[in-house]
Motif scaffolding. Structure first.
Motif, PDB file in Angstrom:
ATOM      1  N   HIS A 115      -0.613  -4.768   9.545  1.00 28.60           N
ATOM      2  CA  HIS A 115       0.329  -4.426   8.483  1.00 28.60           C
ATOM      3  C   HIS A 115       1.390  -3.440   8.955  1.00 28.60           C
ATOM      4  CE1 HIS A 115      -2.524  -5.956   5.359  1.00 28.60           C
ATOM      5  NE2 HIS A 115      -3.386  -5.670   6.303  1.00 28.60           N
ATOM      6  N   ILE A 116       2.608  -3.648   8.497  1.00 34.36           N
ATOM      7  CA  ILE A 116       3.673  -2.660   8.614  1.00 34.36           C
ATOM      8  C   ILE A 116       3.760  -2.009   7.235  1.00 34.36           C
ATOM      9  CG2 ILE A 116       6.145  -2.274   9.031  1.00 34.36           C
ATOM     10  CD1 ILE A 116       4.599  -3.309  11.493  1.00 34.36           C
ATOM     11  N   GLY A 117       3.548  -0.709   7.164  1.00 35.01           N
ATOM     12  CA  GLY A 117       3.536  -0.026   5.867  1.00 35.01           C
ATOM     13  C   GLY A 117       2.293  -0.377   5.058  1.00 35.01           C
ATOM     14  N   LEU A 118       1.146  -0.329   5.689  1.00 26.55           N
ATOM     15  CA  LEU A 118      -0.123  -0.723   5.070  1.00 26.55           C
ATOM     16  C   LEU A 118      -0.336  -0.095   3.701  1.00 26.55           C
ATOM     17  CD1 LEU A 118      -2.988  -2.018   5.243  1.00 26.55           C
ATOM     18  CD2 LEU A 118      -3.711   0.070   6.398  1.00 26.55           C
ATOM     19  N   ARG A 119      -0.127   1.188   3.579  1.00 23.43           N
ATOM     20  CA  ARG A 119      -0.389   1.874   2.309  1.00 23.43           C
ATOM     21  C   ARG A 119       0.527   1.369   1.181  1.00 23.43           C
ATOM     22  NH1 ARG A 119      -3.970   3.121   5.059  1.00 23.43           N
ATOM     23  NH2 ARG A 119      -4.772   5.080   5.812  1.00 23.43           N
ATOM     24  N   ALA A 120       1.735   0.953   1.539  1.00 22.90           N
ATOM     25  CA  ALA A 120       2.704   0.506   0.525  1.00 22.90           C
ATOM     26  C   ALA A 120       2.310  -0.822  -0.120  1.00 22.90           C
ATOM     27  CB  ALA A 120       4.098   0.385   1.147  1.00 22.90           C
ATOM     28  N   HIS A 121       1.567  -1.669   0.598  1.00 22.55           N
ATOM     29  CA  HIS A 121       1.219  -2.975   0.021  1.00 22.55           C
ATOM     30  C   HIS A 121      -0.271  -3.313   0.100  1.00 22.55           C
ATOM     31  CE1 HIS A 121       2.082  -4.068   4.291  1.00 22.55           C
ATOM     32  NE2 HIS A 121       1.026  -4.828   4.118  1.00 22.55           N
ATOM     33  N   PHE A 122      -1.108  -2.320   0.430  1.00 23.08           N
ATOM     34  CA  PHE A 122      -2.537  -2.607   0.578  1.00 23.08           C
ATOM     35  C   PHE A 122      -3.150  -3.153  -0.713  1.00 23.08           C
ATOM     36  CE2 PHE A 122      -7.029  -1.712   0.311  1.00 23.08           C
ATOM     37  CZ  PHE A 122      -7.485  -2.302   1.475  1.00 23.08           C
ATOM     38  N   ASP A 123      -2.884  -2.524  -1.843  1.00 28.30           N
ATOM     39  CA  ASP A 123      -3.483  -2.984  -3.104  1.00 28.30           C
ATOM     40  C   ASP A 123      -3.066  -4.419  -3.415  1.00 28.30           C
ATOM     41  OD1 ASP A 123      -4.801  -0.572  -3.418  1.00 28.30           O
ATOM     42  OD2 ASP A 123      -3.284   0.265  -4.771  1.00 28.30           O
ATOM     43  N   LEU A 124      -1.805  -4.754  -3.187  1.00 29.99           N
ATOM     44  CA  LEU A 124      -1.318  -6.111  -3.397  1.00 29.99           C
ATOM     45  C   LEU A 124      -2.037  -7.070  -2.453  1.00 29.99           C
ATOM     46  CD1 LEU A 124       0.699  -8.194  -4.562  1.00 29.99           C
ATOM     47  CD2 LEU A 124       2.304  -7.425  -2.780  1.00 29.99           C
ATOM     48  N   PHE A 125      -2.117  -6.718  -1.176  1.00 28.90           N
ATOM     49  CA  PHE A 125      -2.789  -7.567  -0.200  1.00 28.90           C
ATOM     50  C   PHE A 125      -4.243  -7.788  -0.599  1.00 28.90           C
ATOM     51  CE2 PHE A 125      -5.201  -8.606   3.554  1.00 28.90           C
ATOM     52  CZ  PHE A 125      -4.391  -9.520   4.215  1.00 28.90           C
ATOM     53  N   ASP A 126      -4.919  -6.711  -0.982  1.00 29.31           N
ATOM     54  CA  ASP A 126      -6.334  -6.806  -1.342  1.00 29.31           C
ATOM     55  C   ASP A 126      -6.527  -7.697  -2.573  1.00 29.31           C
ATOM     56  OD1 ASP A 126      -9.076  -6.104  -0.873  1.00 29.31           O
ATOM     57  OD2 ASP A 126      -8.946  -4.782  -2.618  1.00 29.31           O
ATOM     58  N   ARG A 127      -5.637  -7.593  -3.539  1.00 26.22           N
ATOM     59  CA  ARG A 127      -5.739  -8.435  -4.739  1.00 26.22           C
ATOM     60  C   ARG A 127      -5.598  -9.912  -4.370  1.00 26.22           C
ATOM     61  NH1 ARG A 127      -1.795 -10.437  -7.801  1.00 26.22           N
ATOM     62  NH2 ARG A 127      -0.242  -8.876  -7.215  1.00 26.22           N
ATOM     63  N   ILE A 128      -4.627 -10.234  -3.537  1.00 22.78           N
ATOM     64  CA  ILE A 128      -4.420 -11.620  -3.120  1.00 22.78           C
ATOM     65  C   ILE A 128      -5.593 -12.089  -2.265  1.00 22.78           C
ATOM     66  CG2 ILE A 128      -2.933 -13.163  -1.769  1.00 22.78           C
ATOM     67  CD1 ILE A 128      -0.571 -11.334  -2.713  1.00 22.78           C
ATOM     68  N   ARG A 129      -6.083 -11.239  -1.374  1.00 19.97           N
ATOM     69  CA  ARG A 129      -7.241 -11.572  -0.543  1.00 19.97           C
ATOM     70  C   ARG A 129      -8.426 -11.962  -1.416  1.00 19.97           C
ATOM     71  NH1 ARG A 129     -11.969  -9.085   0.902  1.00 19.97           N
ATOM     72  NH2 ARG A 129     -11.413  -7.315  -0.414  1.00 19.97           N
ATOM     73  N   ARG A 130      -8.645 -11.226  -2.499  1.00 18.50           N
ATOM     74  CA  ARG A 130      -9.768 -11.520  -3.394  1.00 18.50           C
ATOM     75  C   ARG A 130      -9.550 -12.812  -4.188  1.00 18.50           C
ATOM     76  NH1 ARG A 130     -13.238  -6.926  -4.658  1.00 18.50           N
ATOM     77  NH2 ARG A 130     -12.670  -5.204  -3.306  1.00 18.50           N
TER      78      ARG A 130
END
Length: 129
Positions: free
Chosen positions: A80-95
């Motif tokens: 990730h580039i800017g992991l903290r900025a989009h982690f919650d979004l990524f995690d939601r889509i991952r789930r």
């Protein structure tokens, strides 16, 4: 060891241009090259959600070409580039993409990715068994 290239229709031109195979099937496993969120036309969306969803869509294409689904994924590494900025979004889509038991996962903050404007690259290993 027997190896077989997996190149889904629609990714063959990109595979030839980059000199990379989208996936290699070997010894009961499928090893996928990292997928970014560029669209079929090669354009990288500015929207983080569009990028993340497109990266998972590319992965799905490769899995389907190997007669697999996301249920076959045993390990995922996301860069990730800017992991903290989009982690919650990524995690939601991952789930949304994966069901229990979830694959092993490591998320890494990266200084840069090969594709310009990419915020994520996802690499997975799936099992044929």
């Amino acid at each position: 060891m027997t190896r077989r290239a997996i190149i889904p229709a629609g990714l063959d031109a990109a595979a030839a241009q980059t000199g990379m195979t989208p996936a290699i099937a070997a010894n009961g496993f499928l090893f996928l090259t990292g997928a970014t969120g560029s669209g079929p036309n090669g354009v990288m969306p500015a929207d983080p959600e569009a990028q993340i969803r497109q990266a998972f869509s590319k992965i799905s294409q490769v899995l389907v070409a190997a007669d697999l689904t996301f249920d076959a994924v045993v390990e995922m590494t996301s860069y990730h580039i800017g992991l903290r900025a989009h982690f919650d979004l990524f995690d939601r889509i991952r789930r949304e993409v994966f069901a229990a038991p979830y694959p092993a996962w490591t998320a890494v903050e990266a200084a840069g990715l090969r594709r310009e404007r990419a915020i994520v690259e996802i690499r997975i290993i799936a099992s044929h068994s």
